[in-house]
Design a protein around this motif. Structure first.
Motif, PDB file in Angstrom:
ATOM      1  N   LEU A 137       0.822  -1.206   0.000  1.00  0.00           N
ATOM      2  CA  LEU A 137       0.000   0.000   0.000  1.00  0.00           C
ATOM      3  C   LEU A 137       0.864   1.268   0.000  1.00  0.00           C
ATOM      4  O   LEU A 137       0.515   2.261  -0.637  1.00  0.00           O
ATOM      5  N   GLY A 138       1.960   1.227   0.724  1.00  0.00           N
ATOM      6  CA  GLY A 138       2.843   2.384   0.756  1.00  0.00           C
ATOM      7  C   GLY A 138       3.392   2.709  -0.622  1.00  0.00           C
ATOM      8  O   GLY A 138       3.497   3.887  -1.001  1.00  0.00           O
ATOM      9  N   ARG A 139       3.747   1.668  -1.376  1.00  0.00           N
ATOM     10  CA  ARG A 139       4.221   1.903  -2.746  1.00  0.00           C
ATOM     11  C   ARG A 139       3.108   2.501  -3.605  1.00  0.00           C
ATOM     12  O   ARG A 139       3.345   3.392  -4.425  1.00  0.00           O
ATOM     13  N   LEU A 140       1.876   2.024  -3.399  1.00  0.00           N
ATOM     14  CA  LEU A 140       0.734   2.554  -4.143  1.00  0.00           C
ATOM     15  C   LEU A 140       0.523   4.034  -3.822  1.00  0.00           C
ATOM     16  O   LEU A 140       0.285   4.847  -4.722  1.00  0.00           O
ATOM     17  N   VAL A 141       0.619   4.383  -2.539  1.00  0.00           N
ATOM     18  CA  VAL A 141       0.420   5.770  -2.127  1.00  0.00           C
ATOM     19  C   VAL A 141       1.457   6.677  -2.786  1.00  0.00           C
ATOM     20  O   VAL A 141       1.135   7.768  -3.270  1.00  0.00           O
ATOM     21  N   ARG A 142       2.693   6.236  -2.828  1.00  0.00           N
ATOM     22  CA  ARG A 142       3.741   7.075  -3.411  1.00  0.00           C
ATOM     23  C   ARG A 142       3.625   7.121  -4.935  1.00  0.00           C
ATOM     24  O   ARG A 142       3.784   8.187  -5.543  1.00  0.00           O
ATOM     25  N   GLU A 143       3.337   5.996  -5.549  1.00  0.00           N
ATOM     26  CA  GLU A 143       3.235   5.964  -7.010  1.00  0.00           C
ATOM     27  C   GLU A 143       2.080   6.831  -7.506  1.00  0.00           C
ATOM     28  O   GLU A 143       2.201   7.511  -8.534  1.00  0.00           O
ATOM     29  N   HIS A 144       0.973   6.816  -6.792  1.00  0.00           N
ATOM     30  CA  HIS A 144      -0.212   7.576  -7.216  1.00  0.00           C
ATOM     31  C   HIS A 144      -0.278   8.960  -6.574  1.00  0.00           C
ATOM     32  O   HIS A 144      -1.276   9.651  -6.727  1.00  0.00           O
ATOM     33  N   ARG A 145       0.766   9.314  -5.809  1.00  0.00           N
ATOM     34  CA  ARG A 145       0.882  10.656  -5.211  1.00  0.00           C
ATOM     35  C   ARG A 145      -0.336  10.996  -4.354  1.00  0.00           C
ATOM     36  O   ARG A 145      -0.942  12.064  -4.463  1.00  0.00           O
ATOM     37  N   LEU A 146      -0.674  10.048  -3.470  1.00  0.00           N
ATOM     38  CA  LEU A 146      -1.840  10.221  -2.604  1.00  0.00           C
ATOM     39  C   LEU A 146      -1.492  10.921  -1.290  1.00  0.00           C
ATOM     40  O   LEU A 146      -2.375  11.114  -0.454  1.00  0.00           O
ATOM     41  N   ALA A 147      -0.239  11.295  -1.113  1.00  0.00           N
ATOM     42  CA  ALA A 147       0.174  12.047   0.072  1.00  0.00           C
ATOM     43  C   ALA A 147       0.996  13.248  -0.372  1.00  0.00           C
ATOM     44  O   ALA A 147       1.907  13.117  -1.199  1.00  0.00           O
ATOM     45  N   VAL A 148       0.689  14.414   0.169  1.00  0.00           N
ATOM     46  CA  VAL A 148       1.461  15.617  -0.123  1.00  0.00           C
ATOM     47  C   VAL A 148       2.765  15.539   0.663  1.00  0.00           C
ATOM     48  O   VAL A 148       2.765  15.623   1.895  1.00  0.00           O
ATOM     49  N   LEU A 149       3.872  15.386  -0.046  1.00  0.00           N
ATOM     50  CA  LEU A 149       5.169  15.239   0.610  1.00  0.00           C
ATOM     51  C   LEU A 149       5.882  16.570   0.790  1.00  0.00           C
ATOM     52  O   LEU A 149       6.828  16.662   1.565  1.00  0.00           O
ATOM     53  N   ASP A 150       5.427  17.595   0.077  1.00  0.00           N
ATOM     54  CA  ASP A 150       5.972  18.947   0.234  1.00  0.00           C
ATOM     55  C   ASP A 150       4.802  19.899   0.490  1.00  0.00           C
ATOM     56  O   ASP A 150       4.146  20.344  -0.454  1.00  0.00           O
ATOM     57  N   PRO A 151       4.510  20.198   1.760  1.00  0.00           N
ATOM     58  CA  PRO A 151       3.348  21.039   2.069  1.00  0.00           C
ATOM     59  C   PRO A 151       3.390  22.419   1.440  1.00  0.00           C
ATOM     60  O   PRO A 151       2.349  23.078   1.340  1.00  0.00           O
ATOM     61  N   GLU A 152       4.576  22.867   1.008  1.00  0.00           N
ATOM     62  CA  GLU A 152       4.663  24.179   0.368  1.00  0.00           C
ATOM     63  C   GLU A 152       4.230  24.134  -1.096  1.00  0.00           C
ATOM     64  O   GLU A 152       4.056  25.187  -1.718  1.00  0.00           O
ATOM     65  N   LYS A 153       4.047  22.926  -1.636  1.00  0.00           N
ATOM     66  CA  LYS A 153       3.648  22.781  -3.038  1.00  0.00           C
ATOM     67  C   LYS A 153       2.477  21.802  -3.163  1.00  0.00           C
ATOM     68  O   LYS A 153       2.565  20.799  -3.869  1.00  0.00           O
TER      69      LYS A 153
END
Length: 314
Positions: A208-224
Motif C-alpha cells: 500500500l505504501g508503494r501505491l500511495v507514493r506511485e499515485h501521489r496520494l500524500a502531499v510530501l511537500d506542504p509548500e507545493k
C-alpha cells in the motif's frame, strides 16, 4: 459560590500554548461529548463522564445515531456512527465487555451478505445527509466502514463471530487494491495496524505504501500542495499528508515516509491551528451545524497526533 455538581477544574495548560488555545476553542464550540473527551485526553478528566455523554447517542438496536458522526443527521443507527462510538470507547480503554457485545450484535444485524459493513444503510433516507454520502437501496460492503471497526475490535482483543467474515473481507479487499483514494487507504491502515497476522499485515502495508507514493496520494511537500492531485469527488484542496496515514509513530504507514517528510508533515499540521484555537476542515462543508460540530473532533485528532510524535502542545 453556587454548587454546580461539576468536577473541579483541572490544571490549565500554559497560556498561548496550542493546548490552551484549543481548550478555549473546545469550550466555546464543542458538543458535550467532545468537551468531556478533550478533558479526559488532555486535562486529566475522568472516563465515566465521556461514556455517559456517548450513551446519549446509543439506540435500542445496539447501534448509534443522532448525528454522532456529524455529516449524518437524524436518529437512526448507522455503521459510521458505530465506528465513531468505538473510537471513543477505545480512547477510554473501554472497548470491551457487554457494551461491545451489544455493538457486535448490531454489526451482525446490518452486515451485507459477505459479512462486512456498508457505509450507509437505506434507513438514512429522509434525514439530512452530506451530499457526498450517497444513500442507496442495496449498499455494498465498504472497506471505509469495515476496516476501522475490525481494526479497533482486534486491537482490544474482542472475540466475536462477526469478526471472522469481516476480517476476511478486509484482507481480500486490502490485498486486491490497485487504485484507491486517501480515505480508503486510511481505513486499510486502521485495519492493518491491529490485524492479528502481523507478517501478512506488514507485507500488505508495504504494498500500500508503494501505491500511495506511485499515485501521489500524500502531499510530501506542504509548500507545493498543487503538485499533488486531489482524488475525484474530493473538495478542492482536500489533500492528505503523511500524518493522516501514520497517526502515530507505531503505525505501519510510518515506514512509507522518510524522517524529513514526516517532520514537514507534522510542522504543517502544527501550523494549521487557526486564530480561534481550532484546526480547519479540509473536506466539503455542506451545512453550518455539521461544520461546527466536526471542528472540535478534527482539533482533538490533531493534538493527539502531535502528542504521539512528541511535539510540544502545552
Amino acid at each position: 459560590m453556587a454548587e454546580t455538581g461539576a468536577s473541579p477544574l483541572p490544571p490549565t495548560p500554559p497560556a498561548h500554548s496550542p493546548l490552551f488555545r484549543a481548550e478555549h476553542f473546545v469550550w466555546l464550540t464543542a458538543r458535550v461529548l467532545e468537551q468531556r473527551l478533550f478533558a479526559h485526553l488532555f486535562l486529566h478528566g475522568g472516563a465515566d463522564p465521556v461514556e455517559t455523554a456517548l450513551d446519549a447517542y446509543r439506540n435500542q438496536d445496539g447501534g448509534y445515531g443522532h448525528a454522532l458522526e456529524p455529516d449524518l443527521r437524524g436518529p437512526v443507527s448507522q455503521p459510521l456512527h458505530t465506528s465513531h462510538a468505538l473510537r471513543v470507547l477505545d480512547s477510554l480503554g473501554r472497548c470491551g465487555g457487554q457494551r461491545v457485545e451489544r455493538v457486535c450484535r448490531y454489526l451482525t444485524s446490518v452486515s451485507t451478505p459477505d459479512g462486512a459493513l456498508p457505509a450507509i444503510r437505506p434507513s438514512q433516507r429522509g434525514y439530512p445527509t452530506a451530499p457526498f454520502v450517497p444513500v442507496v437501496d442495496d449498499p455494498p460492503s465498504e472497506l471505509l466502514a469495515t476496516g476501522p471497526v475490525v481494526g479497533l475490535l482486534h486491537r482490544n482483543e474482542v472475540w466475536h463471530a462477526w469478526l471472522f467474515r469481516a476480517t476476511d473481507f478486509c484482507w481480500q479487499t486490502v490485498e486486491s487494491l490497485e487504485r484507491s483514494h486517501p480515505y480508503e487507504i486510511e481505513a486499510a491502515v486502521a485495519f492493518l495496524d491491529s490485524a492479528p497476522d502481523r507478517p501478512r499485515a506488514e507485507a500488505a502495508a508495504d504494498r500500500l505504501g508503494r501505491l500511495v507514493r506511485e499515485h501521489r496520494l500524500a502531499v510530501l511537500d506542504p509548500e507545493k500542495p498543487d503538485a499533488y492531485p486531489v482524488a475525484p469527488g474530493y473538495a478542492p484542496g482536500e489533500h492528505h499528508f503523511p500524518h493522516d496515514y501514520a497517526k502515530t509513530p507505531q503505525s505501519l504507514a510510518r515506514a512509507w515516509f522518510t524522517d524529513d517528510e514526516m517532520n514537514r508533515s507534522l510542522d504543517f499540521l502544527a501550523s494549521e491551528q487557526q486564530e480561534d484555537g481550532g484546526w480547519p476542515i479540509r473536506w466539503r462543508q455542506w451545512a453550518p451545524a455539521p461544520a461546527l460540530e466536526v471542528r472540535p473532533l478534527v482539533t482533538i485528532e490533531a493534538l493527539r497526533t502531535l502528542r504521539a510524535y512528541g511535539r510540544p502542545i502545552g
